[in-house]
Design a protein around this motif. Structure first.
Motif, PDB file in Angstrom:
ATOM      1  N   ASP A 135       0.770  -1.153   0.031  1.00  0.00           N
ATOM      2  CA  ASP A 135      -0.090  -0.164   0.171  1.00  0.00           C
ATOM      3  C   ASP A 135       0.945   1.190   0.103  1.00  0.00           C
ATOM      4  OD1 ASP A 135      -2.160  -1.571   0.055  1.00  0.00           O
ATOM      5  OD2 ASP A 135      -2.805  -1.374   2.267  1.00  0.00           O
ATOM      6  N   ALA A 136       1.870   1.083   0.548  1.00  0.00           N
ATOM      7  CA  ALA A 136       2.881   2.534   0.532  1.00  0.00           C
ATOM      8  C   ALA A 136       3.670   2.395  -0.653  1.00  0.00           C
ATOM      9  CB  ALA A 136       3.675   2.215   1.952  1.00  0.00           C
ATOM     10  N   GLY A 137       3.524   1.582  -1.445  1.00  0.00           N
ATOM     11  CA  GLY A 137       4.387   1.449  -2.927  1.00  0.00           C
ATOM     12  C   GLY A 137       5.828   1.159  -2.535  1.00  0.00           C
ATOM     13  N   ILE A 138       6.151   0.473  -1.586  1.00  0.00           N
ATOM     14  CA  ILE A 138       7.615   0.010  -1.302  1.00  0.00           C
ATOM     15  C   ILE A 138       7.887  -1.336  -1.370  1.00  0.00           C
ATOM     16  CG2 ILE A 138       8.167   2.303  -0.356  1.00  0.00           C
ATOM     17  CD1 ILE A 138       8.046   0.889   2.252  1.00  0.00           C
ATOM     18  N   LEU A 139       6.883  -2.228  -1.474  1.00  0.00           N
ATOM     19  CA  LEU A 139       7.291  -3.620  -1.460  1.00  0.00           C
ATOM     20  C   LEU A 139       8.282  -4.205  -2.519  1.00  0.00           C
ATOM     21  CD1 LEU A 139       6.504  -6.210  -0.237  1.00  0.00           C
ATOM     22  CD2 LEU A 139       4.641  -6.606  -1.878  1.00  0.00           C
ATOM     23  N   ASP A 140       8.034  -3.585  -3.720  1.00  0.00           N
ATOM     24  CA  ASP A 140       9.242  -4.147  -4.691  1.00  0.00           C
ATOM     25  C   ASP A 140      10.624  -3.637  -4.341  1.00  0.00           C
ATOM     26  OD1 ASP A 140       7.010  -5.188  -5.998  1.00  0.00           O
ATOM     27  OD2 ASP A 140       6.816  -3.575  -7.535  1.00  0.00           O
ATOM     28  N   GLU A 141      10.840  -2.604  -3.527  1.00  0.00           N
ATOM     29  CA  GLU A 141      12.067  -2.059  -3.170  1.00  0.00           C
ATOM     30  C   GLU A 141      12.592  -3.044  -2.512  1.00  0.00           C
ATOM     31  OE1 GLU A 141      13.478   0.011  -4.840  1.00  0.00           O
ATOM     32  OE2 GLU A 141      12.196   1.576  -5.432  1.00  0.00           O
ATOM     33  N   MET A 142      12.072  -4.125  -1.600  1.00  0.00           N
ATOM     34  CA  MET A 142      12.588  -4.886  -0.726  1.00  0.00           C
ATOM     35  C   MET A 142      12.939  -6.192  -1.200  1.00  0.00           C
ATOM     36  SD  MET A 142      12.266  -2.987   1.917  1.00  0.00           S
ATOM     37  CE  MET A 142      11.496  -1.351   1.975  1.00  0.00           C
ATOM     38  N   ALA A 143      14.198  -6.412  -0.823  1.00  0.00           N
ATOM     39  CA  ALA A 143      14.745  -7.883  -1.227  1.00  0.00           C
ATOM     40  C   ALA A 143      14.315  -8.975  -0.281  1.00  0.00           C
ATOM     41  CB  ALA A 143      16.288  -7.673  -1.198  1.00  0.00           C
ATOM     42  N   PHE A 144      13.902  -8.438   0.754  1.00  0.00           N
ATOM     43  CA  PHE A 144      13.643  -9.506   1.958  1.00  0.00           C
ATOM     44  C   PHE A 144      12.659  -9.060   2.897  1.00  0.00           C
ATOM     45  CE2 PHE A 144      14.471 -11.355   6.080  1.00  0.00           C
ATOM     46  CZ  PHE A 144      14.451 -12.719   5.902  1.00  0.00           C
ATOM     47  N   VAL A 145      11.533  -9.722   3.054  1.00  0.00           N
ATOM     48  CA  VAL A 145      10.259  -9.322   4.284  1.00  0.00           C
ATOM     49  C   VAL A 145      10.204 -10.473   5.130  1.00  0.00           C
ATOM     50  CG1 VAL A 145       8.104  -8.351   4.475  1.00  0.00           C
ATOM     51  CG2 VAL A 145       9.430  -7.616   2.543  1.00  0.00           C
ATOM     52  N   ALA A 146      10.377 -10.328   6.563  1.00  0.00           N
ATOM     53  CA  ALA A 146      10.021 -11.411   7.415  1.00  0.00           C
ATOM     54  C   ALA A 146       9.102 -10.888   8.337  1.00  0.00           C
ATOM     55  CB  ALA A 146      11.091 -11.968   7.893  1.00  0.00           C
ATOM     56  N   GLY A 147       7.878 -11.458   8.753  1.00  0.00           N
ATOM     57  CA  GLY A 147       7.101 -11.383  10.079  1.00  0.00           C
ATOM     58  C   GLY A 147       7.675 -12.363  11.062  1.00  0.00           C
ATOM     59  N   TYR A 148       6.930 -12.177  12.212  1.00  0.00           N
ATOM     60  CA  TYR A 148       7.311 -13.163  13.267  1.00  0.00           C
ATOM     61  C   TYR A 148       6.933 -14.676  13.047  1.00  0.00           C
ATOM     62  CZ  TYR A 148       2.466 -14.173  14.838  1.00  0.00           C
ATOM     63  OH  TYR A 148       1.201 -14.653  14.928  1.00  0.00           O
ATOM     64  N   ASP A 149       6.104 -14.787  12.022  1.00  0.00           N
ATOM     65  CA  ASP A 149       5.314 -15.833  11.484  1.00  0.00           C
ATOM     66  C   ASP A 149       5.959 -16.519  10.149  1.00  0.00           C
ATOM     67  OD1 ASP A 149       4.234 -14.126   9.854  1.00  0.00           O
ATOM     68  OD2 ASP A 149       2.007 -14.985  10.126  1.00  0.00           O
ATOM     69  N   SER A 150       7.083 -15.986   9.824  1.00  0.00           N
ATOM     70  CA  SER A 150       7.767 -16.432   8.544  1.00  0.00           C
ATOM     71  C   SER A 150       8.839 -17.444   8.659  1.00  0.00           C
ATOM     72  CB  SER A 150       8.542 -15.011   7.797  1.00  0.00           C
ATOM     73  OG  SER A 150       7.478 -14.067   7.586  1.00  0.00           O
ATOM     74  N   GLY A 151       8.812 -17.988   9.814  1.00  0.00           N
ATOM     75  CA  GLY A 151       9.841 -19.211  10.209  1.00  0.00           C
ATOM     76  C   GLY A 151      11.376 -18.855  10.504  1.00  0.00           C
ATOM     77  N   HIS A 152      11.608 -17.579  10.834  1.00  0.00           N
ATOM     78  CA  HIS A 152      12.861 -17.171  11.112  1.00  0.00           C
ATOM     79  C   HIS A 152      12.927 -16.812  12.679  1.00  0.00           C
ATOM     80  CE1 HIS A 152      13.715 -17.174   6.997  1.00  0.00           C
ATOM     81  NE2 HIS A 152      12.751 -16.371   6.951  1.00  0.00           N
ATOM     82  N   GLY A 153      11.957 -16.908  13.400  1.00  0.00           N
ATOM     83  CA  GLY A 153      11.752 -16.142  14.706  1.00  0.00           C
ATOM     84  C   GLY A 153      11.427 -14.690  14.689  1.00  0.00           C
ATOM     85  N   ALA A 154      11.377 -14.121  16.008  1.00  0.00           N
ATOM     86  CA  ALA A 154      11.071 -12.913  16.177  1.00  0.00           C
ATOM     87  C   ALA A 154      12.123 -12.059  16.987  1.00  0.00           C
ATOM     88  CB  ALA A 154       9.796 -12.926  16.842  1.00  0.00           C
ATOM     89  N   LYS A 155      12.165 -10.652  16.681  1.00  0.00           N
ATOM     90  CA  LYS A 155      13.057  -9.864  17.505  1.00  0.00           C
ATOM     91  C   LYS A 155      12.478  -9.763  18.991  1.00  0.00           C
ATOM     92  CE  LYS A 155      11.718  -6.620  14.785  1.00  0.00           C
ATOM     93  NZ  LYS A 155      11.426  -5.457  14.009  1.00  0.00           N
ATOM     94  N   PRO A 156      13.562 -10.057  19.912  1.00  0.00           N
ATOM     95  CA  PRO A 156      15.008  -9.449  19.848  1.00  0.00           C
ATOM     96  C   PRO A 156      15.967 -10.824  19.250  1.00  0.00           C
ATOM     97  CG  PRO A 156      14.319 -10.054  22.180  1.00  0.00           C
ATOM     98  CD  PRO A 156      13.104 -10.131  21.301  1.00  0.00           C
TER      99      PRO A 156
END
Length: 230
Positions: A135-156
């Motif tokens: 929606d912000a028009g920047i998804l295509d600029e991202m080489a990588f996007v991860a949420g807490y449920d993407s399989g990589h864990g969550a911060k910290p």
């Protein structure tokens, strides 16, 4: 030299209280189901100021993944279906209009033109995060996007930041983590990255400075900061 920038989402790319303040009140009112005492208890456990429609510094909503927030809600409302509550919260999250911290599309294009590889690591769920970036028009600029449920864990945890490095081929020492909360910067430190705090979330400069290499007013200041590193 910094070659990769990893952004937190809420409070970093998007102003936290401007985006979530009023809408969170609506969610709390809905979950309180007309019980004023329950509403006050929900606000207290989530670190939310009902009089100001703002989150207090240190609110668990600022940095924790949605399952932690949902369990906090259930600690007040009583035993319930955790999965159903998370689904309601994710649906609510996806529909909240995001308030950018700055004009994001030209900023991301400028950073890419400076040779930066960009990514987002958020403790939001992946689906609403992708929608907000699109929606912000920047998804295509991202080489990588991860949420807490993407399989990589969550911060910290450093794990999702290191997943960015694995996906892009960049070394942690050549990357910077940009975030508005101590969780973001703790993850960056653990990953061996440069840590950049921004003041577009509820945390203050004093909150972020002990963990940050630099604290900027917002992500809009990144091009100037990067130029000074050259």
């Amino acid at each position: 030299m910094i070659k990769g920038l990893i952004f937190d989402k809420d409070g970093t790319l998007f102003d936290f209280n401007a985006t979530w303040g009023v809408f969170t009140r609506r969610l709390l009112v809905s979950e309180a189901a007309g019980d004023a005492t329950r509403l006050d208890r929900l606000a207290t456990v989530l670190g939310y100021d009902l009089s100001m429609n703002r989150f207090r510094p240190g609110s668990l909503v600022i940095a924790e993944p949605i399952d932690v927030v949902a369990r906090a809600v259930l600690s007040v409302t009583g035993p319930g279906d955790l999965g159903a509550l998370i689904a309601r919260m994710n649906a609510f999250s996806a529909d909240v209009p995001q308030q950018p911290a700055t004009d994001l599309a030209p900023l991301m294009a400028r950073l890419r033109a400076m040779g930066q590889t960009l990514g987002v690591v958020t403790n939001d769920a992946e689906d609403p995060a992708m929608r907000h970036l699109e929606d912000a028009g920047i998804l295509d600029e991202m080489a990588f996007v991860a949420g807490y449920d993407s399989g990589h864990g969550a911060k910290p945890s450093a794990a999702p930041l290191l997943a960015f490095c694995k996906a892009t081929g960049l070394r942690p020492m050549d990357c910077a983590m940009i975030g508005d909360s101590p969780h973001d910067l703790t993850a960056g430190r653990a990953a061996g990255m440069t840590c950049v705090g921004v003041l577009t979330g509820p945390a203050s400069r004093d909150d972020l400075s002990p963990l940050a290499d630099i604290v900027l007013d917002s992500v809009a200041d990144l091009p100037i900061w990067l130029a000074r590193l050259i």
